[in-house]
Design an enzyme around this catalytic site. Structure first.
Site, short mmCIF file in Angstrom:
data_model
loop_
_atom_site.label_atom_id
_atom_site.label_comp_id
_atom_site.label_asym_id
_atom_site.label_seq_id
_atom_site.Cartn_x
_atom_site.Cartn_y
_atom_site.Cartn_z
NE ARG A 174 58.66 -12.74 44.47
CZ ARG A 174 58.74 -11.76 45.40
NH1 ARG A 174 57.65 -11.09 45.75
NH2 ARG A 174 59.89 -11.50 45.99
CG ASP A 454 63.22 -7.58 48.76
OD1 ASP A 454 62.82 -6.43 49.08
OD2 ASP A 454 62.49 -8.59 48.82
#
Length: 544
Positions: A174, A454
């Site tokens: 990613r 996160d």
């Protein structure tokens, strides 16, 4: 422009027009080669202006939402939604994605994730990563070594040695979203889009070797809000493959549906990337944050407690079922969302209750028709695999078309009812401070209160407090939330951290900056687009 760091050790050999402002480290030379930087620069020169245009488009669209418009299915792309088309063929090593694990790209994490028993590992340069110069380039070193199967690590404290097993997970990287920039590398005096920096270095160094290994260059694409952003990625892929002599369509990309506008463009996302598309993923936490951000000027869209925002809520059910139906109709994977839960040590009863919730979450996903699911902790892989193995005997469920699913715009925009409590506001403040302190310290993924937090989960926390404050949401005591209440909560949480960790620990860390950012992003007049943007300015000011 940030000042270039001086180094007595050496400097990088750069092509004309490229300046590396990040610190020189000999181990980075093999990644930041002249040829690799030339490749990244060619992508930046060709596409940076398009990135800027697309970010401006985002602002104009958000301005329309702020003025009262609602996200909708586009009339101009009705032919795409009605058309009889499918994505390109899927690679053999990518047909079974039943359990995916994600995490940052530090060396030990890369090895453990590849060895974890997951089907897929998503090394993350975005939400679970802090974009310091060292993190970004060292992550590329680690992935290059992983692709070549030479990666090892010895823990300096325990002496434990880590190396790859024979069977490892499939890599799906990613890169950063279009909104983030790499300020440590300048091309013709301008920073490089972080997405192109991350993609370009990984693709340049590893695409051919991945193909030799029987795999390929696979990617997760985050944070997109419009199908034109997918079109840009597709053009980048075509250009990159041609430049390296790799057949067109070799790259496979999974788009995260993690913004509210994207939920109305699922067919369009797949269509724009159709020769490179591997499917869509339900980025549940960012999606909830994006709902708040997109509808921030609508007082009828104020969310209840974060703990109430489960996948069973009707608006989340509508979103996930639409992902499954859309993907399977087009021959693509529908990947479920991430469980943020982590095992609880030293409390068997609480741990059992958490694991039961994870099992129920994965059971819902596989029974709905998802082809795989995310976890944030290796301890959850056996549960997810057990559930998917029991209910998905084949490699995927693309054959399940879910023609029974019909989702309207109203269902996607429905706001769940539920309480708004002072305790939850305090919890949101604590998460925001704790996460930002870790992020500013270089760690983009941190366990807090038995959840793996996160950037996405922290975004919900700070945005929810801002939304409650913006509209004077009434809490359980019957009084509306005020800025004074939030500032007091920040001060009290900061004092609690000093009491728990010690004043010297708090003073030596990034807690003061984290507390300031928390006040700014919860009590400010405007909702910041992403918490990582002002936080990155602090990183750069600190020389990171």
């Amino acid at each position: 422009m940030y000042a270039q760091k001086a180094s007595s050790e050496g400097s990088y050999t750069t092509p004309e027009g490229v300046t590396v402002l990040g610190a020189y480290k000999p181990e980075f030379e093999s990644i930041l080669t002249e040829d690799a930087l030339s490749f990244v620069a060619s992508l930046a020169r060709k596409y940076s202006s398009r990135v800027t245009e697309l970010l401006a488009r985002r602002k104009s669209i958000q301005a329309a939402f702020d003025a009262g418009a609602k996200p909708k299915f586009f009339a101009e792309t009705q032919h795409v939604r009605d058309g009889d088309w499918r994505v390109g063929p899927l690679p053999a090593d990518f047909l079974d994605r039943r359990v995916e694990i994600t995490g940052p790209t530090d060396r030990k994490m890369v090895i453990n994730a590849l060895n974890s028993g997951a089907s897929v590992y998503m090394p993350d340069f975005e939400d679970s990563n802090c974009p310091t110069w060292d993190n970004m380039v060292r992550g590329q070193v680690n992935l290059r070594d992983a692709v070549r199967r030479t990666i090892t690590h010895t823990d300096p404290r325990s002496g434990k040695h880590y190396a790859l097993k024979e069977e490892v997970a499939v890599l799906t990287v990613r890169p950063r979203g279009w909104h983030l920039w790499e300020h440590h590398v300048m091309v013709d005096g301008a920073p490089v889009p972080g997405a192109l920096f991350d993609f370009g270095l990984y693709f340049f160094h590893n695409a051919h070797r991945l193909l030799e290994n029987g795999s390929g260059p696979y990617f997760y694409l985050p944070k997109m809000e419009h199908y034109l952003e997918c079109r840009l990625w597709n053009e980048v892929f075509v250009t990159a493959q041609a430049a390296l002599g790799i057949p067109r369509g070799t790259i496979k990309a999974t788009c995260l549906i993690e913004t509210l506008p994207a939920a109305f463009q699922m067919d369009e996302f797949l269509y724009e990337l159709r020769e490179h598309s591997a499917g869509l993923n339900c980025g549940r936490w960012d999606y909830m944050f994006s709902f708040i951000k997109t509808m921030r000027n609508d007082p009828s869209r104020v969310m209840p407690n974060r703990s109430m925002l489960t996948m069973e809520m009707p608006f989340m059910r509508a979103y996930t079922l639409l992902v499954i139906k859309t993907c399977h109709r087009r021959g693509a994977f529908a990947i479920g969302g991430m469980s943020a839960a982590i095992p609880i040590k030293d409390d068997p009863a609480r741990n059992a209750a958490v694991m039961d919730k994870v099992r129920a979450d994965k059971l819902r996903e596989v029974c709905d028709g998802h082809d795989g699911s995310w976890v944030a902790h290796p301890g959850l892989i056996p549960i997810a695999r057990e559930v998917f193995d029991a209910h998905m005997p084949g490699p995927n469920q693309i054959h399940r078309q879910r023609e029974d699913v019909e989702v309207t715009a109203a269902e996607l925009l429905a706001v769940p009812e539920g309480p708004r409590t002072r305790a939850e506001m305090r919890q949101n403040v604590a998460v925001t401070i704790g996460y930002l302190a870790a992020w500013l310290g270089g760690n983009g993924c941190v366990p807090l209160h038995n959840l793996m937090e996160d950037a996405a989960t922290a975004e919900i926390s700070r945005a929810q407090v801002w939304q409650w404050l913006r509209w004077g949401a009434t809490l359980e005591n019957g009084a509306p939330l005020t800025a004074a209440d939030v500032r007091e909560a920040v001060d009290e949480e900061f004092a609690a951290l000093e009491a728990r960790l010690g004043r010297h620990v708090v003073a030596a860390g990034e807690y003061l900056d984290a507390a300031f950012l928390t006040k700014m992003m919860t009590c400010g007049r405007e909702l910041h687009d992403f918490l990582t943007l002002p936080a990155q300015d602090i990183l750069l000011a600190m020389g990171n």
